[in-house]
Scaffold this active site. Structure first.
Site, PDB file in Angstrom:
ATOM      1  N   ASP A 182       0.861  -1.171   0.000  1.00  0.00           N
ATOM      2  CA  ASP A 182       0.000   0.000   0.000  1.00  0.00           C
ATOM      3  C   ASP A 182       0.905   1.231   0.000  1.00  0.00           C
ATOM      4  O   ASP A 182       2.108   1.136   0.265  1.00  0.00           O
ATOM      5  CB  ASP A 182      -0.882  -0.039   1.250  1.00  0.00           C
ATOM      6  CG  ASP A 182      -1.806   1.153   1.346  1.00  0.00           C
ATOM      7  OD1 ASP A 182      -2.354   1.559   0.314  1.00  0.00           O
ATOM      8  OD2 ASP A 182      -1.958   1.689   2.457  1.00  0.00           O
ATOM      9  N   ASP A 235      -0.198   5.085   1.039  1.00  0.00           N
ATOM     10  CA  ASP A 235      -0.421   6.048   2.119  1.00  0.00           C
ATOM     11  C   ASP A 235      -0.333   5.386   3.491  1.00  0.00           C
ATOM     12  O   ASP A 235      -0.979   4.358   3.737  1.00  0.00           O
ATOM     13  CB  ASP A 235      -1.789   6.712   1.951  1.00  0.00           C
ATOM     14  CG  ASP A 235      -1.888   7.501   0.660  1.00  0.00           C
ATOM     15  OD1 ASP A 235      -2.053   8.726   0.713  1.00  0.00           O
ATOM     16  OD2 ASP A 235      -1.779   6.882  -0.427  1.00  0.00           O
TER      17      ASP A 235
END
Length: 399
Positions: A185, A187
């Site tokens: 991922d 953020d």
């Protein structure tokens, strides 16, 4: 006195390590026609411990010869007769990896106490980190038929309580050191911020967007709807703000080391993010990541329209992208590592052979295969079974 043929003999050799010890002793065993059943050796700070399980011919005088040779070699040799081991009941072997800034007696005591409380038998402990004792692999076996779930949750609780080290439980299998792809991922995982929150602050709608983000990351509302609501609040923001932010993204501790070592070892790397493509593509170029998938902000006349283009990268889409990417690269799902921090990463982590919750929300920590909270992203390298020495060979040291 030479034990009878029906008994096996465990020979234990200790002393200062130097070349030729194993060669000399095994040579004598070979000359005597001894049957070697097992062998294990470890050297700690220049001190050798060598164990040889053998079956000797009757009245061979081999032990006396070995004792004399040991004296010449400057080591101590002890032996004892042991009964032939019965065929053990099938047990599932696991590896417990502890990673911290420093592991001392207190930390190892707490860890092994949890293992003992769940009936885990410690078979081998191996130091991973260099030069300090910051990471170890503990190879364990669990009683037949006992699922590892209770032990996994106990180790997670220990890690959360300690705050100083992370603990991971993995099944020892062919694929543990055979991973070929790491998917992350973006953020709050690969970078330390939520891009949408930063854009919202620049546009004066930070508080509204932040509240929606928090609810979405905790799984309290539909992700697609939350994204549409947040992006709508960005309508009219100058696109130059997005590009400026993407050019100066703050990387998470250990991110550069992780990606650099993975690339040198031939791993494929990918970002699969519910964030925005401007940022994901900037990271792809900056770190040399192989693939990047994320949401695209619609821009007209140099400003954000408050809409996205194409299919939203939500939890289901992340899992689908992971699967299709692994298939396209000819990589089994068991050989994929997925890393994330929020509820929308759960399906992706479940599809991967190893799902890692990184500084994650409680819901994801409880569901993931393992969790990292104390260390940086480079801690993942130890979970792949790499040692500090191997990382030095790769041109970098993690942790």
């Amino acid at each position: 006195m030479t034990p009878p043929l029906s008994e096996s003999v465990l020979i234990t050799v200790t002393g200062k390590d130097h070349p030729g010890i194993v060669s000399r002793l095994t040579g004598l065993l070979a000359e005597a026609g001894a049957e070697l059943l097992d062998v294990e050796q470890v050297v700690v700070q220049g001190r050798l411990t060598l164990c040889l399980l053998v079956r000797l011919p009757p009245a061979s005088g081999t032990l006396e010869t070995l004792l004399s040779a040991a004296k010449t070699l400057g080591v101590t040799l002890d032996f004892q007769a042991v009964e032939a081991a019965a065929t053990p009941a099938a047990s599932v072997r696991h590896v417990v990896t502890a990673v911290g800034r420093a592991l001392g007696a207190r930390e190892l005591h707490a860890l092994t106490q949890v293992l003992a409380g769940h009936g885990a038998n410690v078979e081998r402990i191996t130091r991973l980190s260099e030069p300090h004792l910051g990471s170890v692999d503990i190879h364990i076996s669990l009683p037949p038929g006992q699922p590892p779930d209770a032990l996994k949750h106990a180790l997670l609780e220990l890690s959360m309580q300690s705050g100083g080290f992370d603990v991971a439980l993995q099944r020892e299998s062919l694929f543990r050191r055979g991973k070929r792809m790491v998917v992350m991922d973006m953020d709050s995982t690969l970078i330390r911020i939520e891009v949408i929150d930063e854009l919202a602050r620049a546009h004066g709608v930070g508080e509204q967007v932040s509240r929606i983000t928090e609810r979405a990351m905790h799984g309290e509302m539909d992700y697609d709807e939350s994204l549409r609501q947040r992006v709508a609040l960005l309508r009219g923001l100058d696109a130059s703000v997005v590009h400026q932010l993407a050019a100066n993204l703050p990387l998470t501790e250990g991110a550069e080391t992780l990606v650099r070592v993975l690339k040198r070892l031939g791993y494929r790397t990918a970002v699969i993010s519910g964030g925005f493509s401007v940022a994901a593509e900037a990271l792809k170029a900056r770190l040399g990541i192989d693939f990047a998938y994320s949401n695209e902000l619609e821009i007209q006349d140099g400003k954000l329209t408050g809409r996205t283009v194409g299919r939203i990268v939500n939890a289901q889409r992340k899992a689908e992208l992971l699967e299709s990417l692994a298939q396209a690269e000819g990589i089994l799902l068991d050989q994929v590592v997925a890393v994330g921090d929020g509820a929308n990463d759960l399906l992706m982590l479940e599809r991967a052979g190893l799902g890692i919750a990184f500084r994650a929300k409680p819901k994801l920590r409880a569901a993931a295969d393992t969790s990292i909270s104390a260390g940086g992203l480079d801690s993942i390298l130890y979970l792949l079974g790499l040692t500090g020495r191997e990382l030095l060979e790769a041109g970098s040291v993690a942790g």
